[in-house]
Design a protein around this motif. Structure first.
Motif, PDB file in Angstrom:
ATOM      1  N   ALA A 207       0.812  -1.219   0.000  1.00 17.83           N
ATOM      2  CA  ALA A 207       0.000   0.000   0.000  1.00 17.83           C
ATOM      3  C   ALA A 207       0.843   1.266   0.000  1.00 17.83           C
ATOM      4  O   ALA A 207       0.306   2.370  -0.090  1.00 17.83           O
ATOM      5  CB  ALA A 207      -0.938   0.001   1.215  1.00 17.83           C
ATOM      6  N   ARG A 208       2.165   1.131   0.082  1.00 19.26           N
ATOM      7  CA  ARG A 208       3.045   2.302   0.035  1.00 19.26           C
ATOM      8  C   ARG A 208       3.528   2.442  -1.413  1.00 19.26           C
ATOM      9  O   ARG A 208       4.690   2.203  -1.740  1.00 19.26           O
ATOM     10  CB  ARG A 208       4.203   2.135   1.027  1.00 19.26           C
ATOM     11  CG  ARG A 208       4.812   3.444   1.476  1.00 19.26           C
ATOM     12  CD  ARG A 208       5.880   3.226   2.543  1.00 19.26           C
ATOM     13  NE  ARG A 208       5.339   2.903   3.844  1.00 19.26           N
ATOM     14  CZ  ARG A 208       4.937   3.788   4.761  1.00 19.26           C
ATOM     15  NH1 ARG A 208       5.007   5.079   4.492  1.00 19.26           N
ATOM     16  NH2 ARG A 208       4.466   3.402   5.931  1.00 19.26           N
ATOM     17  N   CYS A 209       2.609   2.867  -2.268  1.00 23.98           N
ATOM     18  CA  CYS A 209       2.818   2.765  -3.718  1.00 23.98           C
ATOM     19  C   CYS A 209       3.487   3.976  -4.342  1.00 23.98           C
ATOM     20  O   CYS A 209       3.730   3.985  -5.558  1.00 23.98           O
ATOM     21  CB  CYS A 209       1.490   2.495  -4.405  1.00 23.98           C
ATOM     22  SG  CYS A 209       0.261   3.807  -4.151  1.00 23.98           S
TER      23      CYS A 209
ATOM     24  N   GLN B 138       9.200   4.078   7.433  1.00 22.67           N
ATOM     25  CA  GLN B 138       8.508   3.758   6.203  1.00 22.67           C
ATOM     26  C   GLN B 138       8.987   2.382   5.740  1.00 22.67           C
ATOM     27  O   GLN B 138       9.609   1.643   6.498  1.00 22.67           O
ATOM     28  CB  GLN B 138       8.830   4.821   5.124  1.00 22.67           C
ATOM     29  CG  GLN B 138       8.479   6.254   5.494  1.00 22.67           C
ATOM     30  CD  GLN B 138       8.942   7.251   4.442  1.00 22.67           C
ATOM     31  OE1 GLN B 138       9.656   6.908   3.501  1.00 22.67           O
ATOM     32  NE2 GLN B 138       8.535   8.500   4.592  1.00 22.67           N
ATOM     33  N   THR B 139       8.672   2.030   4.516  1.00 19.67           N
ATOM     34  CA  THR B 139       9.276   0.885   3.848  1.00 19.67           C
ATOM     35  C   THR B 139       9.704   1.354   2.465  1.00 19.67           C
ATOM     36  O   THR B 139       9.173   2.354   1.970  1.00 19.67           O
ATOM     37  CB  THR B 139       8.288  -0.307   3.719  1.00 19.67           C
ATOM     38  OG1 THR B 139       7.182   0.059   2.887  1.00 19.67           O
ATOM     39  CG2 THR B 139       7.823  -0.775   5.084  1.00 19.67           C
ATOM     40  N   PRO B 140      10.689   0.706   1.844  1.00 22.96           N
ATOM     41  CA  PRO B 140      11.226  -0.617   2.183  1.00 22.96           C
ATOM     42  C   PRO B 140      12.151  -0.595   3.400  1.00 22.96           C
ATOM     43  O   PRO B 140      12.794   0.408   3.692  1.00 22.96           O
ATOM     44  CB  PRO B 140      12.007  -1.014   0.929  1.00 22.96           C
ATOM     45  CG  PRO B 140      12.445   0.299   0.341  1.00 22.96           C
ATOM     46  CD  PRO B 140      11.301   1.233   0.590  1.00 22.96           C
TER      47      PRO B 140
ATOM     48  N   ASN C 108       6.444   9.314   0.408  1.00 20.85           N
ATOM     49  CA  ASN C 108       6.371   7.852   0.439  1.00 20.85           C
ATOM     50  C   ASN C 108       5.282   7.404   1.419  1.00 20.85           C
ATOM     51  O   ASN C 108       5.533   6.700   2.385  1.00 20.85           O
ATOM     52  CB  ASN C 108       7.737   7.280   0.826  1.00 20.85           C
ATOM     53  CG  ASN C 108       7.796   5.762   0.721  1.00 20.85           C
ATOM     54  OD1 ASN C 108       6.986   5.133   0.039  1.00 20.85           O
ATOM     55  ND2 ASN C 108       8.758   5.173   1.407  1.00 20.85           N
ATOM     56  N   ILE C 109       4.054   7.837   1.132  1.00 20.89           N
ATOM     57  CA  ILE C 109       2.953   7.608   2.074  1.00 20.89           C
ATOM     58  C   ILE C 109       2.375   6.207   1.891  1.00 20.89           C
ATOM     59  O   ILE C 109       2.521   5.577   0.851  1.00 20.89           O
ATOM     60  CB  ILE C 109       1.842   8.656   1.905  1.00 20.89           C
ATOM     61  CG1 ILE C 109       1.150   8.497   0.544  1.00 20.89           C
ATOM     62  CG2 ILE C 109       2.381  10.069   2.094  1.00 20.89           C
ATOM     63  CD1 ILE C 109      -0.121   9.328   0.397  1.00 20.89           C
ATOM     64  N   LYS C 110       1.692   5.764   2.939  1.00 21.18           N
ATOM     65  CA  LYS C 110       0.996   4.479   2.893  1.00 21.18           C
ATOM     66  C   LYS C 110      -0.497   4.738   2.752  1.00 21.18           C
ATOM     67  O   LYS C 110      -1.074   5.541   3.491  1.00 21.18           O
ATOM     68  CB  LYS C 110       1.268   3.680   4.169  1.00 21.18           C
ATOM     69  CG  LYS C 110       0.646   2.286   4.173  1.00 21.18           C
ATOM     70  CD  LYS C 110       1.015   1.547   5.457  1.00 21.18           C
ATOM     71  CE  LYS C 110       0.397   0.159   5.491  1.00 21.18           C
ATOM     72  NZ  LYS C 110       0.715  -0.565   6.752  1.00 21.18           N
TER      73      LYS C 110
ATOM     74  N   PRO D 128      -9.462   6.406   2.899  1.00 21.70           N
ATOM     75  CA  PRO D 128      -9.866   7.023   1.624  1.00 21.70           C
ATOM     76  C   PRO D 128      -9.198   8.375   1.367  1.00 21.70           C
ATOM     77  O   PRO D 128      -8.873   8.701   0.232  1.00 21.70           O
ATOM     78  CB  PRO D 128     -11.382   7.162   1.772  1.00 21.70           C
ATOM     79  CG  PRO D 128     -11.758   6.035   2.684  1.00 21.70           C
ATOM     80  CD  PRO D 128     -10.632   5.938   3.676  1.00 21.70           C
ATOM     81  N   ASP D 129      -8.976   9.156   2.430  1.00 23.48           N
ATOM     82  CA  ASP D 129      -8.341  10.465   2.253  1.00 23.48           C
ATOM     83  C   ASP D 129      -6.940  10.340   1.673  1.00 23.48           C
ATOM     84  O   ASP D 129      -6.458  11.248   0.981  1.00 23.48           O
ATOM     85  CB  ASP D 129      -8.269  11.200   3.587  1.00 23.48           C
ATOM     86  CG  ASP D 129      -9.636  11.671   4.078  1.00 23.48           C
ATOM     87  OD1 ASP D 129     -10.576  11.673   3.258  1.00 23.48           O
ATOM     88  OD2 ASP D 129      -9.751  12.026   5.257  1.00 23.48           O
ATOM     89  N   ASP D 130      -6.269   9.233   1.944  1.00 23.62           N
ATOM     90  CA  ASP D 130      -4.913   9.053   1.436  1.00 23.62           C
ATOM     91  C   ASP D 130      -4.875   8.998  -0.083  1.00 23.62           C
ATOM     92  O   ASP D 130      -3.864   9.346  -0.702  1.00 23.62           O
ATOM     93  CB  ASP D 130      -4.283   7.780   2.021  1.00 23.62           C
ATOM     94  CG  ASP D 130      -4.050   7.877   3.514  1.00 23.62           C
ATOM     95  OD1 ASP D 130      -3.764   8.995   3.999  1.00 23.62           O
ATOM     96  OD2 ASP D 130      -4.156   6.846   4.202  1.00 23.62           O
ATOM     97  N   PHE D 131      -5.969   8.546  -0.701  1.00 28.96           N
ATOM     98  CA  PHE D 131      -6.019   8.520  -2.164  1.00 28.96           C
ATOM     99  C   PHE D 131      -5.950   9.930  -2.743  1.00 28.96           C
ATOM    100  O   PHE D 131      -5.275  10.158  -3.760  1.00 28.96           O
ATOM    101  CB  PHE D 131      -7.282   7.811  -2.650  1.00 28.96           C
ATOM    102  CG  PHE D 131      -7.184   6.319  -2.634  1.00 28.96           C
ATOM    103  CD1 PHE D 131      -6.616   5.635  -3.694  1.00 28.96           C
ATOM    104  CD2 PHE D 131      -7.662   5.591  -1.550  1.00 28.96           C
ATOM    105  CE1 PHE D 131      -6.519   4.251  -3.680  1.00 28.96           C
ATOM    106  CE2 PHE D 131      -7.571   4.205  -1.533  1.00 28.96           C
ATOM    107  CZ  PHE D 131      -6.996   3.532  -2.595  1.00 28.96           C
TER     108      PHE D 131
END
Length: 226
Positions: free
Chosen positions: A107-109, A161-163, A204-206, A210-213
């Protein structure tokens, strides 16, 4: 150095809806972001990174066939996830044959190949490294009744964060502890290893709500015009 990426996209928690009018519910990893499913965006960033040799996707059992519709270049395995994120990572880690393993939330796309490369470079030097961002808010510590007890010095506070990338033999030793943690760094920290923090900024958000979109769409729009 060889590097395998484990992309964890086996979330079996609450489903997410982009807009109130949508009749179909989708897991966040399959929800389109600017026309491309979230998890596919994550996979494509790792495919574009020259440091990554192969990819293991850990998916929900009912979504395994979704990946058959794509001709990924580096995806070697698509495996079933576990009941928890940690179990899902372990399911994917079984297939790692490389010197290093990169663990990334599907999800951290908005991760980029450059971010992945920077974290990998530091992991090759130090054995372990993670993407992170410096805290930018004023942080308060509270008591049990939610009253402020202290103001935390944010100059040394980071948000993970990731990776998160580890030498494979180190991570193998870490998972043998069989303890529950909230991220993979905690497993390695518990063995006493130092993990290098790599500042990857605030984009680099996860995708969690819905607000994250909306935020992710804004970031993509800016990137297109840079």
């Amino acid at each position: 150095m060889s590097l395998s990426a484990i992309i964890v996209a086996a979330g079996n928690g609450s489903r997410i809806k982009r807009f109130p009018t949508e009749s179909q519910k989708q897991t966040k990893q399959l929800t389109p972001l600017d026309g491309i499913p979230v998890v596919v965006r994550s996979i494509l960033q790792f495919e574009e990174c020259e440091f990554v040799d192969d990819i293991i996707v850990v998916a929900r059992e009912d979504e395994l066939s979704f990946y058959d519709d794509y001709q990924f270049k580096k995806v070697k395995y698509v495996v079933k996830g576990g009941e928890t994120r940690q179990q899902s990572v372990m399911n994917g880690f079984k297939y790692v044959k490389s010197d290093y393993a990169a663990i990334h939330d599907g999800a951290r796309c908005l991760v980029t190949p450059e971010m992945i490369e920077r974290v990998a470079h530091e992991a090759y030097i130090h054995g372990c490294a993670t993407a992170a961002e410096k805290a930018k808010d004023t942080l308060k510590q509270s008591d049990a009744d939610d009253f402020i007890t202290a103001t935390v010095d944010r100059s040394q506070i980071w948000r993970a964060q990731t990776p998160q990338i580890f030498k494979t033999e180190i991570y193998q030793a870490a998972i043998e502890q069989n303890i529950e943690v909230t991220d993979d760094c905690m497993l390695v920290e518990n063995l006493g290893y130092k993990i290098k923090l790599v500042d990857c900024g605030y984009e680099n958000i996860k995708i969690t709500t819905p607000d994250d979109f909306y935020l992710a769409e804004a970031i993509l729009k800016v990137r297109k015009h840079v």
